[in-house]
Design an enzyme around this catalytic site. Structure first.
Site, PDB file in Angstrom:
ATOM      1  N   GLU A   1      -4.041   4.379  -9.669  1.00  0.00           N
ATOM      2  CA  GLU A   1      -2.648   4.155  -9.700  1.00  0.00           C
ATOM      3  C   GLU A   1      -1.992   3.978 -11.384  1.00  0.00           C
ATOM      4  O   GLU A   1      -2.165   2.729 -11.888  1.00  0.00           O
ATOM      5  CB  GLU A   1      -2.376   2.554  -9.284  1.00  0.00           C
ATOM      6  CG  GLU A   1      -2.688   2.471  -7.633  1.00  0.00           C
ATOM      7  CD  GLU A   1      -1.814   1.434  -7.067  1.00  0.00           C
ATOM      8  OE1 GLU A   1      -1.141   1.577  -6.033  1.00  0.00           O
ATOM      9  OE2 GLU A   1      -1.652   0.244  -7.493  1.00  0.00           O
TER      10      GLU A   1
ATOM     11  N   HIS B   1      -5.202  -4.795  -8.826  1.00  0.00           N
ATOM     12  CA  HIS B   1      -3.791  -4.385  -8.815  1.00  0.00           C
ATOM     13  C   HIS B   1      -3.288  -4.589 -10.388  1.00  0.00           C
ATOM     14  O   HIS B   1      -3.448  -5.772 -10.998  1.00  0.00           O
ATOM     15  CB  HIS B   1      -3.007  -4.744  -7.953  1.00  0.00           C
ATOM     16  CG  HIS B   1      -1.859  -3.847  -7.821  1.00  0.00           C
ATOM     17  ND1 HIS B   1      -0.651  -4.063  -8.393  1.00  0.00           N
ATOM     18  CD2 HIS B   1      -1.577  -3.066  -7.030  1.00  0.00           C
ATOM     19  CE1 HIS B   1       0.204  -3.233  -8.165  1.00  0.00           C
ATOM     20  NE2 HIS B   1      -0.324  -2.486  -7.169  1.00  0.00           N
TER      21      HIS B   1
HETATM   22  P1  PGA Z   1       4.891   1.795  -4.939  1.00  0.00           P
HETATM   23  O1  PGA Z   1       3.716   0.939  -5.452  1.00  0.00           O
HETATM   24  O2  PGA Z   1       4.407   2.622  -3.848  1.00  0.00           O
HETATM   25  O3  PGA Z   1       6.011   0.966  -4.741  1.00  0.00           O
HETATM   26  O4  PGA Z   1       5.086   2.615  -6.295  1.00  0.00           O
HETATM   27  C1  PGA Z   1       2.195   1.218  -5.094  1.00  0.00           C
HETATM   28  C2  PGA Z   1       1.321  -0.126  -5.435  1.00  0.00           C
HETATM   29  O5  PGA Z   1       1.788  -0.967  -6.434  1.00  0.00           O
HETATM   30  O6  PGA Z   1       0.315  -0.272  -4.842  1.00  0.00           O
END
Ligand code: PGA
Length: 229
Positions: free
Chosen positions: A152, A103
């Site tokens: 992401e 992540h």
């Molecule tokens: P968020 O986070 O939905 O708060 O944008 C997503 C993530 O970090 O996996």
């Protein structure tokens, strides 16, 4: 024949919730999860609590027979042994089926490198845990054998400013072309009950990784309901 794909909805609680809060969430969400058989193109709902809640959450789900899977937010790049503070895949697989790996918050705050992340992926695979690799863009390194990836973009995480479904789909297609058509690509970054449908309606998007909007049980139930077909 529209959309027979399996949709992953993965709750990433990050560093939030006491055990009591976690169990309350499970008691509200568990009964609302559809009991469809995942391999037949249904929903796969995964909750990723903190390590401190993991065993209690897993037990609660099992006792109530809720169709919820449990994942972790990270795991150790090492096996069992003298690695103070680490949570090894060989031990975590008592509770989890999946682990988020790489992540951007871990890359940024804990200095995780592609090399370390590749070792985590390897550990997960060795112990039958599906690694959910987070990539921040098309050029993030993807270790061999990864089947599940979350795209992401950093600027979309926790900002209320998601990428567009069309742009996420283009990235997903690129990743499929580069790493294989079997790869399931999810989208993450400011997913909410009101935008989730637009993401999963994209043919190349196989689900979502949800941070903020997964913390509140009722919000998360709305996300599930928006996906039910
Ligand atoms: P968020 O986070 O939905 O708060 O944008 C997503 C993530 O970090 O996996």
């Amino acid at each position: 024949m529209e959309n027979q794909k399996t949709i992953w909805i993965i709750a990433n609680w990050k560093s939030n919730k006491t055990i009591a809060e976690a169990l309350e969430w499970i008691s509200k969400v568990g009964p609302k999860v559809p009991k469809s058989d995942p391999p037949a193109g249904g929903l796969k709902i995964v909750v990723c609590p903190t390590f401190s809640c993991l065993s209690e959450v897993a037990k609660e789900i099992k006792v109530n027979n809720y169709p919820l899977l449990v994942g972790s937010q990270d795991l150790s790049p090492f096996g069992v042994g003298a690695y103070t503070g680490e949570e090894s895949a060989a031990l975590l697989n008592q509770f989890i089926k999946l682990s988020i790996v790489g992540h951007s918050e871990r890359r940024k705050n804990f200095g995780e490198t592609d090399e370390m992340i590749a070792k985590k992926v390897q550990q997960a695979q060795e112990f039958n845990i599906t690694p959910l690799l987070c990539v921040q863009g098309e050029n993030t390194s993807v270790p061999a054998g990864c089947q599940l990836i979350a795209y992401e973009p950093i600027w979309a995480i926790g900002t209320g400013n998601p990428d567009t479904p069309e742009s996420a789909s283009i990235v997903a297609q690129y990743l499929n072309n580069k790493h294989g058509q079997d790869l399931e690509v999810l989208y993450g970054g400011s997913v909410s009950p009101s935008n989730i449908k637009n993401f999963i309606d994209q043919q190349d998007i196989h689900g979502v990784l949800v941070g903020n909007a997964s913390l509140d049980a009722l919000e998360f139930v709305k996300i599930i309901e928006a996906c039910e077909r």
